[in-house]
Design a protein around this motif. Sequence first.
Motif, short mmCIF file in Angstrom:
data_model
loop_
_atom_site.label_atom_id
_atom_site.label_comp_id
_atom_site.label_asym_id
_atom_site.label_seq_id
_atom_site.Cartn_x
_atom_site.Cartn_y
_atom_site.Cartn_z
N ASN A 79 0.82 -1.22 0.00
CA ASN A 79 0.00 0.00 0.00
C ASN A 79 0.85 1.27 0.00
N GLY A 80 2.12 1.11 -0.39
CA GLY A 80 2.99 2.27 -0.43
C GLY A 80 3.96 2.31 0.73
N SER A 81 3.58 1.67 1.85
CA SER A 81 4.52 1.62 2.98
C SER A 81 4.67 0.20 3.54
N GLU A 82 3.65 -0.62 3.37
CA GLU A 82 3.75 -1.99 3.90
C GLU A 82 2.80 -2.92 3.13
N TRP A 83 2.98 -4.23 3.41
CA TRP A 83 2.13 -5.23 2.78
C TRP A 83 0.97 -5.54 3.71
N ALA A 84 -0.27 -5.41 3.19
CA ALA A 84 -1.45 -5.67 4.02
C ALA A 84 -2.38 -6.64 3.30
N LEU A 85 -3.21 -7.31 4.08
CA LEU A 85 -4.11 -8.33 3.51
C LEU A 85 -5.06 -7.69 2.50
N VAL A 86 -5.24 -8.36 1.39
CA VAL A 86 -6.19 -7.91 0.38
C VAL A 86 -7.59 -8.30 0.85
N GLU A 87 -8.50 -7.39 0.74
CA GLU A 87 -9.89 -7.63 1.18
C GLU A 87 -10.43 -8.92 0.55
N GLY A 88 -11.02 -9.75 1.40
CA GLY A 88 -11.63 -10.99 0.90
C GLY A 88 -10.67 -12.16 0.76
N LYS A 89 -9.37 -11.94 1.01
CA LYS A 89 -8.40 -13.04 0.89
C LYS A 89 -8.06 -13.60 2.26
N VAL A 90 -7.66 -14.86 2.27
CA VAL A 90 -7.18 -15.49 3.51
C VAL A 90 -5.93 -16.30 3.19
N PHE A 91 -4.89 -16.10 3.99
CA PHE A 91 -3.70 -16.94 3.84
C PHE A 91 -3.77 -18.04 4.89
N SER A 92 -3.54 -19.29 4.47
CA SER A 92 -3.70 -20.40 5.41
C SER A 92 -2.51 -21.34 5.43
N ASN A 93 -2.02 -21.63 6.64
CA ASN A 93 -0.99 -22.66 6.80
C ASN A 93 -1.59 -24.07 6.80
N GLY A 94 -2.91 -24.12 6.70
CA GLY A 94 -3.60 -25.41 6.73
C GLY A 94 -3.17 -26.36 5.62
N TYR A 95 -2.67 -25.81 4.49
CA TYR A 95 -2.16 -26.66 3.41
C TYR A 95 -1.08 -27.59 3.93
N ARG A 96 -0.32 -27.08 4.89
CA ARG A 96 0.77 -27.91 5.43
C ARG A 96 0.21 -29.17 6.06
N TYR A 97 -0.83 -28.99 6.84
CA TYR A 97 -1.40 -30.14 7.54
C TYR A 97 -1.96 -31.15 6.55
N ALA A 98 -2.57 -30.64 5.48
CA ALA A 98 -3.11 -31.54 4.45
C ALA A 98 -1.97 -32.35 3.82
N ASN A 99 -0.88 -31.66 3.55
CA ASN A 99 0.28 -32.34 2.95
C ASN A 99 0.87 -33.39 3.90
N TRP A 100 0.92 -33.08 5.19
CA TRP A 100 1.48 -34.04 6.15
C TRP A 100 0.71 -35.35 6.16
N CYS A 101 -0.62 -35.28 5.88
CA CYS A 101 -1.41 -36.52 5.86
C CYS A 101 -0.86 -37.52 4.85
N ILE A 102 -0.25 -37.02 3.80
CA ILE A 102 0.40 -37.91 2.83
C ILE A 102 1.84 -38.19 3.26
N ASP A 103 2.57 -37.14 3.56
CA ASP A 103 4.01 -37.30 3.75
C ASP A 103 4.40 -38.03 5.03
N VAL A 104 3.69 -37.79 6.12
CA VAL A 104 4.07 -38.45 7.38
C VAL A 104 4.00 -39.98 7.25
N PRO A 105 2.88 -40.55 6.78
CA PRO A 105 2.88 -42.01 6.61
C PRO A 105 3.93 -42.51 5.61
N MET A 106 4.17 -41.74 4.53
CA MET A 106 5.17 -42.16 3.53
C MET A 106 6.57 -42.20 4.14
N LEU A 107 6.93 -41.15 4.87
CA LEU A 107 8.28 -41.07 5.46
C LEU A 107 8.51 -42.21 6.45
#
Length: 278
Positions: A79-107
């Motif tokens: 916004n000219g001085s910093e990065w701020a959330l865009v209206e209506g967007k959500v950033f989620s770390n939840g993708y990580r947990y979804a990925n672990w459901c595959i990777d943890v059993p595989m590893l």
Amino acid sequence: MPNIENYLTFEHWHFDYVRHIFTLTVAVFGAGLVYFLLSARNVAPRYRASSYLSAVVMVSATYEIFSLWLGWDSSFAYNGSEWALVEGKVFSNGYRYANWCIDVPMLLTQLLIVAGFAGQKFWSNWWQFTAAGLLMIFTGYIGQYYEPQVAGLEDGSTMPFWIWGLVSSVFYAWIVYLTIKVTLNPHGDMPVRARKELRNVGILLIVSWTLYPFAYGWPAWQPDADGVVVRQTLYTLADIFSKLVYGVMLGRVALMRSAYEGFPSAIEVGGDQALTSD
Ligand code: RET
């Protein structure tokens, strides 16, 4: 109740750094994929599934981090001085947990393959690893929805965050116990060096996996933009060591075992060195 990232604003370096480590991880896993596929045939067929599972882990993790990168890049605007959330967007770390459901059993399956387990002994360990792994992930996934309360960014109880985290840790403790058991008591004969390397794989697994609960709890002690940078760095280190370095080390154990068992291409690429030195 999204992750704390959505409540904060970022200076340019915070934002850029996070997008760079996401790119690094995508590149590392893409390269890992090529390595695991090309080196799989050096080891005896009975260990080869470990290399192929590393390849599966690389594909799913590349996709996951790429999704995070896309999410990060599109969720914030300058916004000219910093990065701020865009209206209506959500950033989620939840993708990580979804990925672990595959990777943890595989590893964990890879560990059992290279440790030489088969039949009944393989399945009884596999089951416990898989069940404990999935329950650890599901309970942690629920807990992370209470992150904004713990970070003081939203009103409400902080108890669910800690209780779900604790329940998840009990399952994790079971995985650690089984890992120690498996890496100290592998099945079949192998050279001393392979036995030592397998022990090191166990240590690597425990140290790198333990970074994830630290990343989970980080918003409790540093709920700001710097804390986001630290947390994404912890995740990145944990990802690279628990998936890629781990797969490479297991591949070395498999190579030494294959050479010891007389598999020609393992001897050709130097796997027999473990038999002659120390
Ligand atoms: C959670 C919640 C808080 C308590 C504990 C956790 C453990 C997570 C672990 C994740 C490992 C992931 C791996 C992924 C590789 O692809 C769920 C963060 C103990 C150990 C190895």
